[in-house]
Motif scaffolding. Sequence first.
Motif, mmCIF file in Angstrom:
data_model
loop_
_atom_site.group_PDB
_atom_site.id
_atom_site.type_symbol
_atom_site.label_atom_id
_atom_site.label_comp_id
_atom_site.label_asym_id
_atom_site.label_seq_id
_atom_site.Cartn_x
_atom_site.Cartn_y
_atom_site.Cartn_z
ATOM 1 N N VAL A 57 0.852 -1.188 0.000
ATOM 2 C CA VAL A 57 0.000 0.000 0.000
ATOM 3 C C VAL A 57 0.891 1.243 0.000
ATOM 4 O O VAL A 57 1.710 1.420 0.899
ATOM 5 C CB VAL A 57 -0.958 0.004 1.211
ATOM 6 N N GLY A 58 0.740 2.043 -1.005
ATOM 7 C CA GLY A 58 1.519 3.276 -1.116
ATOM 8 C C GLY A 58 2.715 3.185 -2.034
ATOM 9 O O GLY A 58 3.313 4.204 -2.394
ATOM 10 N N LYS A 59 3.069 1.976 -2.456
ATOM 11 C CA LYS A 59 4.308 1.828 -3.251
ATOM 12 C C LYS A 59 4.230 2.575 -4.584
ATOM 13 O O LYS A 59 5.147 3.312 -4.941
ATOM 14 C CB LYS A 59 4.593 0.350 -3.513
ATOM 15 N N ARG A 60 3.093 2.414 -5.253
ATOM 16 C CA ARG A 60 2.985 3.056 -6.565
ATOM 17 C C ARG A 60 3.111 4.578 -6.444
ATOM 18 O O ARG A 60 3.698 5.242 -7.295
ATOM 19 C CB ARG A 60 1.639 2.679 -7.213
ATOM 20 N N SER A 61 2.610 5.099 -5.338
ATOM 21 C CA SER A 61 2.642 6.550 -5.186
ATOM 22 C C SER A 61 4.042 7.083 -4.940
ATOM 23 O O SER A 61 4.307 8.269 -5.158
ATOM 24 C CB SER A 61 1.721 6.981 -4.030
ATOM 25 N N LEU A 62 4.953 6.207 -4.494
ATOM 26 C CA LEU A 62 6.323 6.667 -4.278
ATOM 27 C C LEU A 62 7.009 6.984 -5.600
ATOM 28 O O LEU A 62 8.105 7.545 -5.608
ATOM 29 C CB LEU A 62 7.117 5.618 -3.488
ATOM 30 N N ALA A 63 6.365 6.614 -6.712
ATOM 31 C CA ALA A 63 6.907 6.960 -8.030
ATOM 32 C C ALA A 63 6.107 8.081 -8.678
ATOM 33 O O ALA A 63 6.299 8.381 -9.850
ATOM 34 C CB ALA A 63 6.908 5.720 -8.927
ATOM 35 N N ARG A 64 5.180 8.667 -7.915
ATOM 36 C CA ARG A 64 4.414 9.783 -8.490
ATOM 37 C C ARG A 64 5.347 10.950 -8.797
ATOM 38 O O ARG A 64 6.345 11.157 -8.104
ATOM 39 C CB ARG A 64 3.350 10.259 -7.486
ATOM 40 N N PRO A 65 5.037 11.719 -9.843
ATOM 41 C CA PRO A 65 5.966 12.788 -10.261
ATOM 42 C C PRO A 65 6.328 13.745 -9.142
ATOM 43 O O PRO A 65 7.496 14.119 -8.982
ATOM 44 C CB PRO A 65 5.186 13.497 -11.372
ATOM 45 N N ASP A 66 5.339 14.132 -8.310
ATOM 46 C CA ASP A 66 5.661 15.120 -7.280
ATOM 47 C C ASP A 66 6.406 14.506 -6.110
ATOM 48 O O ASP A 66 7.011 15.213 -5.317
ATOM 49 C CB ASP A 66 4.383 15.821 -6.793
ATOM 50 N N VAL A 67 6.370 13.180 -5.997
ATOM 51 C CA VAL A 67 7.090 12.528 -4.917
ATOM 52 C C VAL A 67 8.564 12.313 -5.297
ATOM 53 O O VAL A 67 9.440 12.348 -4.441
ATOM 54 C CB VAL A 67 6.402 11.189 -4.547
ATOM 55 N N VAL A 68 8.808 12.120 -6.583
ATOM 56 C CA VAL A 68 10.204 11.920 -7.000
ATOM 57 C C VAL A 68 10.855 13.221 -7.451
ATOM 58 O O VAL A 68 12.044 13.251 -7.751
ATOM 59 C CB VAL A 68 10.294 10.875 -8.142
ATOM 60 N N ALA A 69 10.073 14.299 -7.474
ATOM 61 C CA ALA A 69 10.631 15.577 -7.939
ATOM 62 C C ALA A 69 11.721 16.047 -6.981
ATOM 63 O O ALA A 69 11.656 15.780 -5.784
ATOM 64 C CB ALA A 69 9.518 16.620 -8.016
ATOM 65 N N PRO A 70 12.739 16.737 -7.500
ATOM 66 C CA PRO A 70 13.778 17.263 -6.606
ATOM 67 C C PRO A 70 13.217 18.406 -5.755
ATOM 68 O O PRO A 70 12.194 18.989 -6.078
ATOM 69 C CB PRO A 70 14.844 17.767 -7.576
ATOM 70 N N GLY A 71 13.906 18.646 -4.667
ATOM 71 C CA GLY A 71 13.537 19.791 -3.847
ATOM 72 C C GLY A 71 12.588 19.450 -2.718
ATOM 73 O O GLY A 71 12.109 20.345 -2.019
ATOM 74 N N ARG A 72 12.290 18.155 -2.510
ATOM 75 C CA ARG A 72 11.392 17.818 -1.398
ATOM 76 C C ARG A 72 12.067 18.112 -0.066
ATOM 77 O O ARG A 72 13.288 18.117 0.052
ATOM 78 C CB ARG A 72 10.999 16.340 -1.465
ATOM 79 N N LYS A 73 11.225 18.330 0.921
ATOM 80 C CA LYS A 73 11.764 18.599 2.257
ATOM 81 C C LYS A 73 12.236 17.297 2.883
ATOM 82 O O LYS A 73 11.536 16.285 2.830
ATOM 83 C CB LYS A 73 10.689 19.256 3.126
ATOM 84 N N GLN A 74 13.442 17.357 3.464
ATOM 85 C CA GLN A 74 14.039 16.159 4.051
ATOM 86 C C GLN A 74 14.411 16.405 5.499
ATOM 87 O O GLN A 74 14.718 17.538 5.890
ATOM 88 C CB GLN A 74 15.299 15.784 3.248
ATOM 89 N N LEU A 75 14.379 15.308 6.261
ATOM 90 C CA LEU A 75 14.651 15.416 7.694
ATOM 91 C C LEU A 75 16.140 15.658 7.931
ATOM 92 O O LEU A 75 16.987 14.919 7.429
ATOM 93 C CB LEU A 75 14.223 14.123 8.408
ATOM 94 N N VAL A 76 16.431 16.690 8.702
ATOM 95 C CA VAL A 76 17.813 16.986 9.098
ATOM 96 C C VAL A 76 17.810 17.380 10.572
ATOM 97 O O VAL A 76 16.759 17.624 11.164
ATOM 98 C CB VAL A 76 18.413 18.145 8.274
ATOM 99 N N GLY A 77 19.008 17.441 11.123
ATOM 100 C CA GLY A 77 19.156 18.012 12.448
ATOM 101 C C GLY A 77 19.583 19.460 12.327
ATOM 102 O O GLY A 77 20.144 19.882 11.305
ATOM 103 N N LEU A 78 19.298 20.239 13.353
ATOM 104 C CA LEU A 78 19.748 21.637 13.390
ATOM 105 C C LEU A 78 20.420 21.895 14.731
ATOM 106 O O LEU A 78 19.942 21.416 15.766
ATOM 107 C CB LEU A 78 18.555 22.601 13.255
ATOM 108 N N VAL A 79 21.515 22.641 14.693
ATOM 109 C CA VAL A 79 22.057 23.158 15.952
ATOM 110 C C VAL A 79 22.194 24.667 15.829
ATOM 111 O O VAL A 79 22.589 25.201 14.781
ATOM 112 C CB VAL A 79 23.426 22.527 16.335
ATOM 113 N N THR A 80 21.805 25.343 16.897
ATOM 114 C CA THR A 80 21.850 26.806 16.923
ATOM 115 C C THR A 80 23.256 27.267 17.258
ATOM 116 O O THR A 80 24.019 26.543 17.913
ATOM 117 C CB THR A 80 20.883 27.330 17.983
#
Lengths: 994, 189, 96
Positions: free
Chosen positions: A885-908
């Motif tokens: 469930v959900g696999k096909r959508s992982l190939a949707r154009p907006d899901v594979v498009a560059p520039g998606r937000k990704q999890l990172v850490g931040l230190v101030t």
Amino acid sequence: MAQPFRLSRGGRIDRTRPVRFTFNGRTVDGFHGDSVASALLANGIHLVGRSFKYHRPRGILSHGSDEPSALLSVDRGPGRVDPNNRASVVEVRDGLATHSQNHWPSLEHDVGAINDLLSPVFVAGFYYKTFMWPKKFWDQVYEPVIRAAAGLGKAPSVPDPDRYANRHAHCDVLVVGAGPAGLAAALAAARTGRRVILADEGPEPGGTLLHDTSAEIDGRPAAQWLEAALVELDSRENVILLSRTTAFGYYNHNHVALAERITDHLPNPGTAPRERLWQVRAGKVVLATGAHERPLVFADNDRPGILLAESVRVFLNRYGVAPGRRIVFATSGVSAYAAALDARAAGLAVTLVDLRSEDECGPELASLRAAGIEVLTGHTVIGAKGAKRVTGLVVAPVDRAGRCGAHHLIPCDCVGMSGGWTPAVHLFSQSRGKLDYNAAIDAFVPGTSVQGERSAGAAKGTYDLAACLTEGDAAGAAAAGSAERRRFTASPTPTGFRPVRAMPTDADPTKVRAFVDFQNDVTAKDIGLAVREGFRSIEHVKRYTTTGMATDQGKTSNMNALGLVAGQLDTTLPSVGTTTFRPPYTPVTFGTLVGPARHALFDPIRTTPIHAWAEARGAAFENVALWRRAWYFPKPGESMHDAVARECKAVREGVGIFDASTLGKIEVVGPDAAEFMNRLYINPWLKLEVGRCRYGLMLKEDGYILDDGVVARVAPDRFHVTTTTGGAARVLAHMEDYLQTEWPDLRVFLTSTTEQWAVIAVQGPKARAVISALVEGIDLSPAAFPHMAMRTGTICGVPTRLFRVSFTGELGFEINVPSDHALAVWEAVHAAGEPFGITPYGTETMHVLRAEKGYIIVGQETDGTVTPDDVGLSGMIAKAKKDFVGKRSLARPDVVAPGRKQLVGLVTDDPALVLDEGAQLVADPDQPIPMRMLGHVTSSYGSANCGRSIALALVADGRARLGGHLHATTPEGFARVTVVDPVFLDPTGERIHA
Amino acid sequence: MLEALYRTARALPLGRFPAADPAGSGIVIQPAGAEARLSLRVRDPVASAAGLALDRPINRLSGDARRWIARLGPDEWLIGADEAEGDTLPGALAADLGERPHAIVDISHRNVGIDVSGARAAIALNAGCPLDLGEAAFPARSATRTLLGKAEIVLIRRPGAVPHYRVECWRSFSTYVHGFLVEAARSAG
Amino acid sequence: MLLIACPHCGNRPETEFRCGGQAHIARPADPAALSDAQWAEHLFVRANPRGVHAERWCHAHGCGRWFNALRDTVSDRFLETYPTGAQPTQTSDARA
């Protein structure tokens, strides 16, 4: 007070039971059975309020729930002040305190009455026209002024101390209204043995029979028939007879809401609930809701002392009260004649003015004159005299073309007016039934039904008493499925009537104040202006002029307003249509709607078996979904920050104990269980060994993360699935949906075990040492029981599913035990841990510890638009699986498009600065507004273990920005942050395998 | 020491509430003691298993007060039994179900029982339960999952001369459900 | 509040149910074979008729079973309820 207007005899009041109440602080005497309106009138009090807009003096118009003007505040003590009660339906009782509304400083001397002199300014649409410019005036001037002036009555300022009840009820036949038609319907239905509910808004069933003293039914006085009917209904066990109960809403599939007023009329309410909401599901509904009399529209028709004609009759006959000594009846039909005759019989001076010509009037005219009543036929009403009380009526002869002759003043202290009748079709209309216009009675009547309901009697436009009874009987019998019909004989009810919109007048129409809607101060002139300004739809006219709005919803005014609009547009009434009738039929208290859902019963507060222990330890709690969870355990003098820092250090350096019982748990069982899991999660499950665990991630079909949790394989055909606390119900529903509707061939069964198992997490380097003495039947050594394994055995003799899992990054166990043993096991583990300095910790520490490890929390790092790759978990996807469930959508154009937000850490830059969760991130704080926002902070904490603040964030192309700088919004401005890996501690994961 | 207490020393969430007849309404609200409960799921069931009938219509109760089974759906049953049977009943059921795909899940600690009895018990229940509880629609031996206020419950009507209902809810909802019933009985007037 | 005839439990109040939107949208057997446009159609595009509509309902606080129903969206009248996987006996252009 002497009740100078109380008649010497008659009425249904109990003269042996005097009642004393107050009106604006003044003591008023009445009798048991009086309404506040009848008692005030008995004492000659007609001025009872000020109108909404013009603050004109207003009196009592009606005897019933359609009363638009006589609105009172009823004060039953602190928190028990109800505004906008109609004086005509509030029953008197000893100690009742009532106040008039909408005036200052007093009812007699009201500053707001200046509005009446300014009335040429307050025309229809005044607000829309005036409060437009200048723009800045809106916030500072207009809105505060309007808010201060708006609203009817004052809301109470302290909580309502009363109790309110709720009841779901079912019946075969619900009859609304206990007048003659409703009673006949209820009797006919009851005799079939079906379950019947009969609801009437008044304190006493009977409707018009309570005041139609001259009527006879089947050869005996109507009152006797009524008494016999009530005795019969009362004796039948299949009948529930509810008085003081208003059917206020007609919803889908014959679901009807009733408001029962239980104690307000009692001097000593005792412990009973004040009101009860009945939610009735009826097989069939009979609407016998009666009709409302229409006022006549003439100049100054709103003066106190001007009542509806039938209401005069009600006050005379039912309450034994004369609303005046010299009464003029003004009418366009015969129904006012009965009132005139009764008034004359009571010894009052009576004149009747009939708009109809002599030959239009029926034979009833003669009986009027024979009784000594002066009758002026072919006369119109030009206007009323008097201010705080009517002193006379100016009348004039008028021909059919509307030409008026010489004016003539009839002195009087009371006017009874009748412009015909409007069937109360509110509930029918709410049931989505279509109205038909009946020209013969100039009224909208029930037409095509949509639900299982039928109308009877005046509600259907049937005004003759015998016809009402026969129709009611037929409706009741048919509703109950009976073919039996009865015929009734009764004294005839004359019904001659000429429809009239506004009374003909020769006055300048722009100078005339002839009220259509008394509650909203809408005049015939206002409606004319609205139409001239281009409003054609009745819905628009309603909103522009406010006619038909507020507490009475236009019960007395709507037909006159419609008629005036139709006349102005030179079209017919049915083509103008009606406005929508919406619930409630009459105002309903919030208490009734809320019912028992207050305080502890507002929402379930879910607690774990260990809750009492945490409470005794002084834990602070937080709400998580419906759960109340231990948040942190402050020691005396500790702040939240101190407590959380201490708890965090204790887990990493020693051992902590945490109540994880709220985790959702689902037992997935069946030969195809592994296949089912394989299709639902992104991970592979077929080869997971019994006794091993896996962190599972579940997507919606759109490819976004739905939930996560550790899953253990208990047996080849049995999985112990855990979900997030808030996601438990959602995940089970998601699983059931796919199982039942997409893969019914899979032999799998799902059972929620969330509350079967309590979960005690023991986490930290010393965790094994703490539990080893308590566990039997499980080898706890690292080799025999590695990380992500599950074993069954006993702890303290209690069967357990013992998980070696960790949401902290430390060596850890999650002890699953049946809930009723959880507290004992918890206490035993805690005692065993005391030599190791075991520290209870709460959800805040749990959050910090997992953030130090970069573990996501679904709903915090994810928001329904986040994919596995966005949070760095794409490695978990079983590449070999063709589908999940959900696999096909992982190939949707907006899901594979560059520039998606990704999890990172931040230190101030400033290690002490803890960012706000939700803070926006930008690359360049000096860029022009609107700035380009690259992402936001999802989690942020002070971390005692890291010795600084840490944060997680979703950032566009975040993984490509590691080591770079961004700027986060703070209340003080921007703060520079460095983008880092989200794992802040033990990146190689050695500790967890200890 | 806990070993000896297991099966006898369950800490029931409503243990502290005695039987109550709030406001003398004639409606008695009594939290049930420790019982064993199982969720049984099976498609194409045999007629009975472990002496419990599986072939009764949906929303029917069978068995007796000490060992009962309520069919909640086409392939779902709720089984109640004495606490002592909790360890043996699953095996007995499984033996009789044989190779038929099924699930037996112990939910003894998930469920909490509250008995509501008295001539006017249905009125109190209808304060929050939207079902028709009249004789025709919900006679003795009826059983169904439904709602009470904002909580999901299983409502069972036991046989007997005086109306007697068993309300079963999940453990963490029991305080709410019990409080709701007490308030409903007070307001049943 | 609607009254809904659960195929297993009979008439029950709406609060016991959960509505699952348009019925008869089967999950494709091989989603990978679908183009992006076809997949988007399957995922996102739903009918919203004024009139008879085939819907999925689940008797969530009852027997827990999913089923289908024909409901007239104008009158809210249910024409029939029927099991998942089955077809209605009435056509969806039947008028209430």
